[in-house]
Design an enzyme around this catalytic site. Sequence first.
Site, PDB file in Angstrom:
ATOM      1  N   GLU A  74      74.716  68.378   9.876  1.00 13.77           N
ATOM      2  CA  GLU A  74      75.273  67.820   8.642  1.00 13.77           C
ATOM      3  C   GLU A  74      76.797  67.722   8.666  1.00 13.77           C
ATOM      4  O   GLU A  74      77.426  67.586   7.618  1.00 13.77           O
ATOM      5  CB  GLU A  74      74.830  68.661   7.437  1.00 13.77           C
ATOM      6  CG  GLU A  74      73.345  68.768   7.242  1.00 13.77           C
ATOM      7  CD  GLU A  74      72.679  67.465   6.824  1.00 13.77           C
ATOM      8  OE1 GLU A  74      73.330  66.397   6.894  1.00 13.77           O
ATOM      9  OE2 GLU A  74      71.494  67.515   6.444  1.00 13.77           O
ATOM     10  N   HIS A  93      76.338  73.934   1.617  1.00 16.39           N
ATOM     11  CA  HIS A  93      75.081  73.179   1.462  1.00 16.39           C
ATOM     12  C   HIS A  93      73.928  74.152   1.611  1.00 16.39           C
ATOM     13  O   HIS A  93      73.866  74.890   2.595  1.00 16.39           O
ATOM     14  CB  HIS A  93      74.994  72.083   2.517  1.00 16.39           C
ATOM     15  CG  HIS A  93      73.625  71.481   2.643  1.00 16.39           C
ATOM     16  ND1 HIS A  93      72.895  71.033   1.567  1.00 16.39           N
ATOM     17  CD2 HIS A  93      72.840  71.260   3.737  1.00 16.39           C
ATOM     18  CE1 HIS A  93      71.737  70.552   1.982  1.00 16.39           C
ATOM     19  NE2 HIS A  93      71.676  70.684   3.292  1.00 16.39           N
ATOM     20  N   HIS A  95      69.468  74.965   0.674  1.00 15.64           N
ATOM     21  CA  HIS A  95      68.149  74.501   0.275  1.00 15.64           C
ATOM     22  C   HIS A  95      67.576  75.477  -0.752  1.00 15.64           C
ATOM     23  O   HIS A  95      66.394  75.836  -0.696  1.00 15.64           O
ATOM     24  CB  HIS A  95      67.223  74.392   1.486  1.00 15.64           C
ATOM     25  CG  HIS A  95      67.603  73.316   2.448  1.00 15.64           C
ATOM     26  ND1 HIS A  95      66.859  73.023   3.572  1.00 15.64           N
ATOM     27  CD2 HIS A  95      68.643  72.450   2.474  1.00 15.64           C
ATOM     28  CE1 HIS A  95      67.420  72.026   4.249  1.00 15.64           C
ATOM     29  NE2 HIS A  95      68.511  71.665   3.594  1.00 15.64           N
ATOM     30  N   TYR A 114      75.458  74.635 -22.177  1.00 16.33           N
ATOM     31  CA  TYR A 114      76.889  74.318 -22.186  1.00 16.33           C
ATOM     32  C   TYR A 114      77.556  74.576 -20.847  1.00 16.33           C
ATOM     33  O   TYR A 114      78.563  73.940 -20.491  1.00 16.33           O
ATOM     34  CB  TYR A 114      77.604  75.093 -23.295  1.00 16.33           C
ATOM     35  CG  TYR A 114      77.848  76.555 -23.003  1.00 16.33           C
ATOM     36  CD1 TYR A 114      78.995  76.966 -22.319  1.00 16.33           C
ATOM     37  CD2 TYR A 114      76.938  77.528 -23.398  1.00 16.33           C
ATOM     38  CE1 TYR A 114      79.225  78.295 -22.030  1.00 16.33           C
ATOM     39  CE2 TYR A 114      77.156  78.865 -23.113  1.00 16.33           C
ATOM     40  CZ  TYR A 114      78.300  79.251 -22.440  1.00 16.33           C
ATOM     41  OH  TYR A 114      78.525  80.568 -22.144  1.00 16.33           O
ATOM     42  N   HIS A 156      66.119  66.994  -0.865  1.00 23.00           N
ATOM     43  CA  HIS A 156      66.840  67.714   0.183  1.00 23.00           C
ATOM     44  C   HIS A 156      67.368  69.071  -0.295  1.00 23.00           C
ATOM     45  O   HIS A 156      66.857  70.108   0.104  1.00 23.00           O
ATOM     46  CB  HIS A 156      67.989  66.833   0.683  1.00 23.00           C
ATOM     47  CG  HIS A 156      68.677  67.343   1.898  1.00 23.00           C
ATOM     48  ND1 HIS A 156      69.338  66.512   2.786  1.00 23.00           N
ATOM     49  CD2 HIS A 156      68.842  68.599   2.390  1.00 23.00           C
ATOM     50  CE1 HIS A 156      69.856  67.237   3.763  1.00 23.00           C
ATOM     51  NE2 HIS A 156      69.574  68.513   3.540  1.00 23.00           N
ATOM     52  N   TYR A 209      87.176  69.181 -17.911  1.00 24.10           N
ATOM     53  CA  TYR A 209      86.356  68.027 -18.248  1.00 24.10           C
ATOM     54  C   TYR A 209      86.977  66.718 -17.745  1.00 24.10           C
ATOM     55  O   TYR A 209      88.118  66.399 -18.038  1.00 24.10           O
ATOM     56  CB  TYR A 209      86.146  67.934 -19.750  1.00 24.10           C
ATOM     57  CG  TYR A 209      85.164  66.840 -20.128  1.00 24.10           C
ATOM     58  CD1 TYR A 209      83.796  67.070 -20.069  1.00 24.10           C
ATOM     59  CD2 TYR A 209      85.619  65.573 -20.476  1.00 24.10           C
ATOM     60  CE1 TYR A 209      82.887  66.060 -20.368  1.00 24.10           C
ATOM     61  CE2 TYR A 209      84.707  64.562 -20.790  1.00 24.10           C
ATOM     62  CZ  TYR A 209      83.350  64.823 -20.740  1.00 24.10           C
ATOM     63  OH  TYR A 209      82.463  63.825 -21.029  1.00 24.10           O
TER      64      TYR A 209
END
Length: 216
Positions: A74, A93, A95, A114, A156, A209
Amino acid sequence: MINEDNLPNAIVETVSRLQDKGFNHGNSGNVSRRVSGGMLITPTGANSSNLTPDRLVQVDPHGAIRGEGLPSSEWHMHAAILEAYPAANAVIHTHADACVALACLRKPLPSFHYMVAAFGGTDVRCARYATFGTADLGASAVEALKDRTACLLANHGMIAIGKTLEAAFQTTVKLETLARQYLMALQVGEPALLPEAEMERVGKRYGNYGKGLLPG
């Protein structure tokens, strides 16, 4: 807290903590950290029982390997994310079960709680499907991470990014926890979603945000 004074040791520790949490099994998942001239990434076939600092692989943005070893399959995805988001220094990453389950439904994590605002917006997107180990998967992840610190990968797993390995790790934990809680709520009914205005208020309290602010 992961101490990054020695990056190779820090990456090995991160891999171990992810496996201890049950987020990766066998050789699944990978971790990278930005370094001068590219990234340091876990090798193919790595897990907490066989990974040592000297097995980590340094890769430049074009995939050229410095030294011995083969990087995770990857590496394209990690390289694409680090190139697209200069504020991110660490990519994780996994799983993790709940994230995989939600990703296999090809659903985002919506504003049922929230704390979803902590990832940078009103949801955590699910990236479009792309074959593992391909540049297309990297492009898909980059798209889904816009203004976010995490995303799901269709059929994935998940990705979390941060300024530090610790920040990316904590984002991973938070995403898996919320994904599990969302799936639990779905077993009873359809969760009530917080409106965008409320998510914006919460996001401003987090200070991130619409900015994709990376904690850590």
